[in-house]
Write an enzyme that holds these catalytic residues in place. Structure first.
Site, PDB file in Angstrom:
ATOM      1  N   LYS A 111       0.971  -1.223   0.071  1.00  0.00           N
ATOM      2  CA  LYS A 111      -0.058   0.074  -0.031  1.00  0.00           C
ATOM      3  C   LYS A 111       1.038   1.175  -0.092  1.00  0.00           C
ATOM      4  O   LYS A 111       0.603   2.359  -0.672  1.00  0.00           O
ATOM      5  CB  LYS A 111      -0.902   0.240   1.287  1.00  0.00           C
ATOM      6  N   LYS A 194      -2.227 -11.941 -10.365  1.00  0.00           N
ATOM      7  CA  LYS A 194      -3.621 -12.099  -9.855  1.00  0.00           C
ATOM      8  C   LYS A 194      -4.722 -11.386 -10.372  1.00  0.00           C
ATOM      9  O   LYS A 194      -4.417 -10.095 -10.617  1.00  0.00           O
ATOM     10  CB  LYS A 194      -3.458 -11.608  -8.217  1.00  0.00           C
ATOM     11  N   LYS A 197      -9.634  -5.883  -8.531  1.00  0.00           N
ATOM     12  CA  LYS A 197     -10.203  -5.067  -9.335  1.00  0.00           C
ATOM     13  C   LYS A 197      -9.415  -3.869  -9.484  1.00  0.00           C
ATOM     14  O   LYS A 197      -9.774  -3.023 -10.174  1.00  0.00           O
ATOM     15  CB  LYS A 197     -11.472  -4.807  -8.259  1.00  0.00           C
TER      16      LYS A 197
HETATM   17  P1  ADP Z   1      -9.260  -7.280  -4.756  1.00  0.00           P
HETATM   18  O1  ADP Z   1      -7.902  -8.124  -4.821  1.00  0.00           O
HETATM   19  O2  ADP Z   1      -9.938  -7.429  -6.184  1.00  0.00           O
HETATM   20  O3  ADP Z   1      -9.399  -6.076  -4.134  1.00  0.00           O
HETATM   21  P2  ADP Z   1     -10.378  -8.062  -2.301  1.00  0.00           P
HETATM   22  O4  ADP Z   1      -8.966  -7.733  -1.684  1.00  0.00           O
HETATM   23  O5  ADP Z   1     -11.525  -7.332  -1.871  1.00  0.00           O
HETATM   24  O6  ADP Z   1     -10.103  -8.259  -3.967  1.00  0.00           O
HETATM   25  O7  ADP Z   1     -10.660  -9.816  -1.976  1.00  0.00           O
HETATM   26  C1  ADP Z   1     -11.860 -10.113  -1.264  1.00  0.00           C
HETATM   27  C2  ADP Z   1     -11.562 -11.793  -1.128  1.00  0.00           C
HETATM   28  O8  ADP Z   1     -11.536 -12.294  -2.465  1.00  0.00           O
HETATM   29  C3  ADP Z   1     -10.707 -12.139  -0.345  1.00  0.00           C
HETATM   30  O9  ADP Z   1     -10.875 -13.436   0.446  1.00  0.00           O
HETATM   31  C4  ADP Z   1      -9.322 -12.518  -1.244  1.00  0.00           C
HETATM   32  O10 ADP Z   1      -8.277 -13.303  -0.893  1.00  0.00           O
HETATM   33  C5  ADP Z   1     -10.333 -13.086  -2.563  1.00  0.00           C
HETATM   34  N1  ADP Z   1      -9.668 -12.850  -3.568  1.00  0.00           N
HETATM   35  C6  ADP Z   1      -9.367 -11.517  -4.476  1.00  0.00           C
HETATM   36  N2  ADP Z   1      -8.632 -11.849  -5.553  1.00  0.00           N
HETATM   37  C7  ADP Z   1      -8.596 -13.211  -5.631  1.00  0.00           C
HETATM   38  C8  ADP Z   1      -7.737 -14.030  -6.526  1.00  0.00           C
HETATM   39  N3  ADP Z   1      -7.462 -13.305  -7.670  1.00  0.00           N
HETATM   40  N4  ADP Z   1      -7.695 -15.366  -6.313  1.00  0.00           N
HETATM   41  C9  ADP Z   1      -8.132 -15.721  -5.167  1.00  0.00           C
HETATM   42  N5  ADP Z   1      -8.859 -15.075  -4.126  1.00  0.00           N
HETATM   43  C10 ADP Z   1      -9.119 -13.624  -4.364  1.00  0.00           C
END
Ligand code: ADP
Ligand code: TRP
Length: 331
Positions: A111, A194, A197
């Site tokens: 971050k 990965k 969003k």
């Molecule tokens: P982002 O990375 O899109 O901001 P979040 O951090 O809000 O998503 O993640 C919310 C949930 O979704 C968490 O449990 C996270 O581990 C899971 N998650 C997000 N992206 C992935 C991914 N590419 N593969 C597996 N799990 C994911």
């Protein structure tokens, strides 16, 4: 009965990574566990969303969770900010978390690198709030994706420290959980490791994407000129397409393209066309439900009110007992 807790920050629409990393497992568990799922709206304040945007996004993600199969009769679905006991536990746990260990967390370092202009204290203590979310209901299992492994380790450290300092075994030590034994990491479409969003345009497939958008994103996914030798190793971008196919396509389809890769006859254009159709087949029923839930404000209100009541009852019990353990006792 074991307790399961998970949450997602309302910072945008759900994508396939969220679904296969977290949501799918939660939905599969809600029947057999004491299950809590929350919208992590306190967490989303680290980026200072506009109040109206925050409110709209929360409504949208609640509709998406319901469309994914969270059943408010089986699980407690609630808004984190409706349960202020979360904030009280966060205060207690902050006294047990060391600045050094928080500064070393990879998500914090990430971050700082990405947003050097907004390194607020809430970002530093994000893992403490997350731990509080989890131990507030004395959870045993936490369905999350692979990227959350370190946060879960920190949660166990904090819970264990509480137990040690207060000479108790009050908090269970919760673990990240996936039915497939291994935690899942869904790859992005732009060659980045990965799906997320906040990654680049075209990286993520959202559950509410229209078929045309899905076809466009998948067809643009990075590939290469194809294997040159029989049974060669797959380069990372190709592995990514296969990983996605494994999640949404039939076993036979996957096998067909595995064979085609191994004998060097694969045409990535065909594979991506098939992948796009299989994703569309998978997301269409979800997308159709999202809109119905989104427009039913009375139902959303009812679900969240019911969730608030159940979550607060569980949280109030924990807080009462924690206060007692800490020494905040009545005369
Ligand atoms: P982002 O990375 O899109 O901001 P979040 O951090 O809000 O998503 O993640 C919310 C949930 O979704 C968490 O449990 C996270 O581990 C899971 N998650 C997000 N992206 C992935 C991914 N590419 N593969 C597996 N799990 C994911
Ligand atoms: N940190 C998680 C993420 O970025 C979201 C989250 C907050 C969470 N509190 C939680 C997940 C408690 C599981 C349990 O995805």
């Amino acid at each position: 009965m074991e307790t399961v807790v998970s949450g997602i920050r309302p910072t945008g629409n759900l994508h396939l990574g969220n679904y296969f990393g977290a949501m799918k497992n939660f939905v599969a568990m809600q029947q057999d566990f004491n299950s809590f799922f929350f919208i992590a709206d306190y967490h989303s304040l680290t980026t200072h969303p506009h109040p109206k945007d925050l409110h709209d996004t929360v409504r949208q993600v609640v509709a998406e969770y319901l469309a994914c199969g969270i059943d408010p009769e089986k699980s407690t679905l609630y808004l984190q900010s409706d349960v202020p006991e979360t904030a009280e536990l966060y205060l207690f746990m902050n006294m047990l978390a060391y600045v050094g260990e928080l500064e070393r967390s990879t998500s914090f370092k990430d971050k700082i690198r990405k947003h050097p202009d907004n390194v607020n204290a809430g970002l530093l203590t994000y893992p403490v709030l997350m731990a509080s979310d989890i131990i507030l209901h004395r959870a045993d299992k936490v369905p999350v994706g692979k990227d959350q492994t370190q946060h879960l380790e920190m949660t166990r450290d904090f819970a264990q420290r509480f137990n040690r300092v207060y000479e108790t075994e009050y908090f269970p030590l919760p673990t990240a959980f996936n039915f497939s034994q291994e935690l899942v990491k869904v790859p992005g479409l732009d060659g980045s490791g990965k799906m997320g969003k906040s990654e680049g345009e075209g990286n993520a497939i959202f559950l509410i994407d229209e078929p045309a958008a899905i076809r466009k994103k998948v067809m643009r996914a990075l590939t290469d000129s194809g294997p040159k030798e029989i049974n060669s190793q797959k380069p990372e971008v190709i592995q990514n397409i296969f990983l996605l196919m494994k999640l949404v396509s039939a076993d036979d389809t996957l096998k067909f393209f595995e064979n085609a890769f191994n004998n060097c006859t694969i045409r990535y254009g065909d594979m991506k066309k098939q992948l796009a159709e299989d994703i569309i087949h998978f997301t269409t029923p979800i997308r159709e439900k999202v809109n119905a839930y989104y427009s039913d404000a009375a139902y959303l209100h009812k679900v969240l009110a019911q969730g608030e009541e159940k979550a607060r009852a569980s949280a109030a019990k924990t807080i009462k007992e924690v206060r007692e353990i800490i020494g905040f006792r009545k005369f």
